[in-house]
Design a protein around this motif. Structure first.
Motif, PDB file in Angstrom:
ATOM      1  N   GLN A   1      45.698  34.341  35.094  1.00 37.09           N
ATOM      2  CA  GLN A   1      46.479  34.722  33.913  1.00 37.09           C
ATOM      3  C   GLN A   1      47.714  35.530  34.324  1.00 37.09           C
ATOM      4  N   GLN A   2      47.545  36.442  35.269  1.00 33.05           N
ATOM      5  CA  GLN A   2      48.672  37.254  35.724  1.00 33.05           C
ATOM      6  C   GLN A   2      49.722  36.410  36.439  1.00 33.05           C
TER       7      GLN A   2
ATOM      8  N   GLN B   1      39.837  34.542  36.348  1.00 33.75           N
ATOM      9  CA  GLN B   1      40.575  34.409  35.089  1.00 33.75           C
ATOM     10  C   GLN B   1      41.746  35.393  35.027  1.00 33.75           C
ATOM     11  N   HIS B   2      41.487  36.644  35.398  1.00 36.46           N
ATOM     12  CA  HIS B   2      42.517  37.682  35.332  1.00 36.46           C
ATOM     13  C   HIS B   2      43.671  37.379  36.281  1.00 36.46           C
TER      14      HIS B   2
ATOM     15  N   GLU C   1      39.546  28.672  30.647  1.00 37.87           N
ATOM     16  CA  GLU C   1      38.369  28.697  29.777  1.00 37.87           C
ATOM     17  C   GLU C   1      37.157  28.224  30.565  1.00 37.87           C
TER      18      GLU C   1
ATOM     19  N   SER D   1      50.253  32.900  33.650  1.00 39.88           N
ATOM     20  CA  SER D   1      50.214  33.051  32.187  1.00 39.88           C
ATOM     21  C   SER D   1      49.467  31.895  31.536  1.00 39.88           C
ATOM     22  N   ILE D   2      48.429  31.438  32.229  1.00 41.13           N
ATOM     23  CA  ILE D   2      47.587  30.347  31.722  1.00 41.13           C
ATOM     24  C   ILE D   2      46.146  30.852  31.646  1.00 41.13           C
ATOM     25  N   PRO D   3      45.535  30.833  30.472  1.00 45.93           N
ATOM     26  CA  PRO D   3      44.134  31.262  30.363  1.00 45.93           C
ATOM     27  C   PRO D   3      43.195  30.163  30.863  1.00 45.93           C
TER      28      PRO D   3
END
Length: 332
Positions: free
Chosen positions: A312-313, A308-309, A320, A316-318
């Motif tokens: 995201q980095q 996830q991290h 779930e 820029s998409i989370p």
């Protein structure tokens, strides 16, 4: 009494426990509790690793595996009487159980099975504990269409109804007529597809204290069984060829953040094969995290958070999680 529905299902409560196994102050002493009027035994400190497709997880404080509705009813009444939280497990295929285990009563519903094919309406009513893959083959053998896509989903009907399980651009919402649920007051209610407010991999039942007991689906009878079986086999082979079913996993770990595919994002981030302990981002499909042998729930949990991290980095998409996590976890 709180209820966590991992994959699951019950019916209205009745019956009482064997009072000699309960102390006068209403606390539980025995390591085995026999429920009166049933062949059901509630056991303490049962490892849940054998009940999850990940093959990890600590013990259930109390665990029961009823084989009929009467035993299930007595189990739920037991939890209510002793104010125990209830966690309901079906196939445990979309689940990560903490190494610390689960407090309260875990009810394993995979032995609760029945099905009824209505030839006049083309509707199939099936119990929440029925396994999806074997049901898909039974439907195909009858020449009924509409369930071929589901053959590769390693779960039970109850969990599939709750999370709107899907594959190959099809989902439970496409064929569901209604679901019977148990309400907190012990009564049963039938909810239509519209009332379940289905969307991608979710329904109003997620996070709810209503529990699926059975579901009715609209299918199309009258096709050539050979052709339906061939289509079902094709879906199964596609799953086997593209996903890592040779190792323990929970299936897809993350929901697809449309219009993107989670697996593609993870692969493009360079995480295929990345490993923490004995948990690994699968080489065959990056939206799978597999147990390479001896992984702990913490290994898998920490790898989920690492993925996830990193995504995201990079994007820029989370992401779930689609996998449901039960018990206490602590990030590394």
């Amino acid at each position: 009494m709180t209820i966590s529905q991992a994959v699951a299902n019950v019916c209205k409560v009745s019956g009482m426990t064997n009072s000699r196994l309960i102390t006068s102050n209403n606390s539980i002493e025995s390591k085995e509790i026999y429920l009166l009027g049933t062949d059901c035994v509630i056991k303490s400190q049962v490892s849940l690793a054998a009940y999850t497709s990940y093959r990890v997880g600590g013990p259930a404080e109390w665990c029961v595996a009823p084989r009929n509705l009467e035993a299930l009813q007595a189990s739920i009444q037991f939890a209510k009487t002793h104010e125990l939280p209830v966690t309901i497990l079906g196939a445990g295929s979309n689940l990560l159980v903490s190494d610390c285990g689960i407090p309260g009563l875990v009810v394993v519903t995979r032995h609760l099975r029945h099905s009824h094919f209505d030839l006049e309406t083309g509707q199939l009513t099936v119990a929440a504990g029925d396994p999806i893959p074997s049901l898909a083959w039974q439907i195909a053998e009858r020449g009924w269409q509409g369930f071929e896509w589901a053959v590769g989903i390693p779960g039970t009907i109850g969990g599939a109804v709750v999370m709107n399980a899907g594959a190959h651009n099809s989902s439970i919402a496409d064929i569901l007529v209604s679901a019977q649920v148990l309400l907190p007051d012990g009564s049963l209610e039938t909810l239509t597809r519209e009332q379940l407010s289905y969307s991608y991999r979710t329904s109003i039942l997620q996070g709810s204290d209503r529990i699926v007991t059975q579901a009715t689906f609209q299918l199309q009878p009258g096709a050539n069984p050979t052709e339906v079986l061939a289509a079902t086999k094709q879906h199964k082979e596609h799953r086997l060829n593209t996903q890592p079913y040779h190792l323990p996993s929970c299936g897809s770990v993350f929901r697809n953040p449309k219009p993107h595919a989670a697996g593609w994002l993870i692969e493009q981030t360079g995480l295929k094969g990345y490993q923490i302990g004995k948990a690994q981002v699968a080489l065959r499909h990056a939206n799978f995290i597999v147990n390479c042998g001896g992984a702990s729930a913490s290994d898998i949990f920490n790898l989920i958070h690492h993925v996830q991290h990193q995504v995201q980095q990079r994007w820029s998409i989370p992401l779930e999680p689609e996998v449901k996590m039960l018990g206490e976890f602590q990030a590394a």
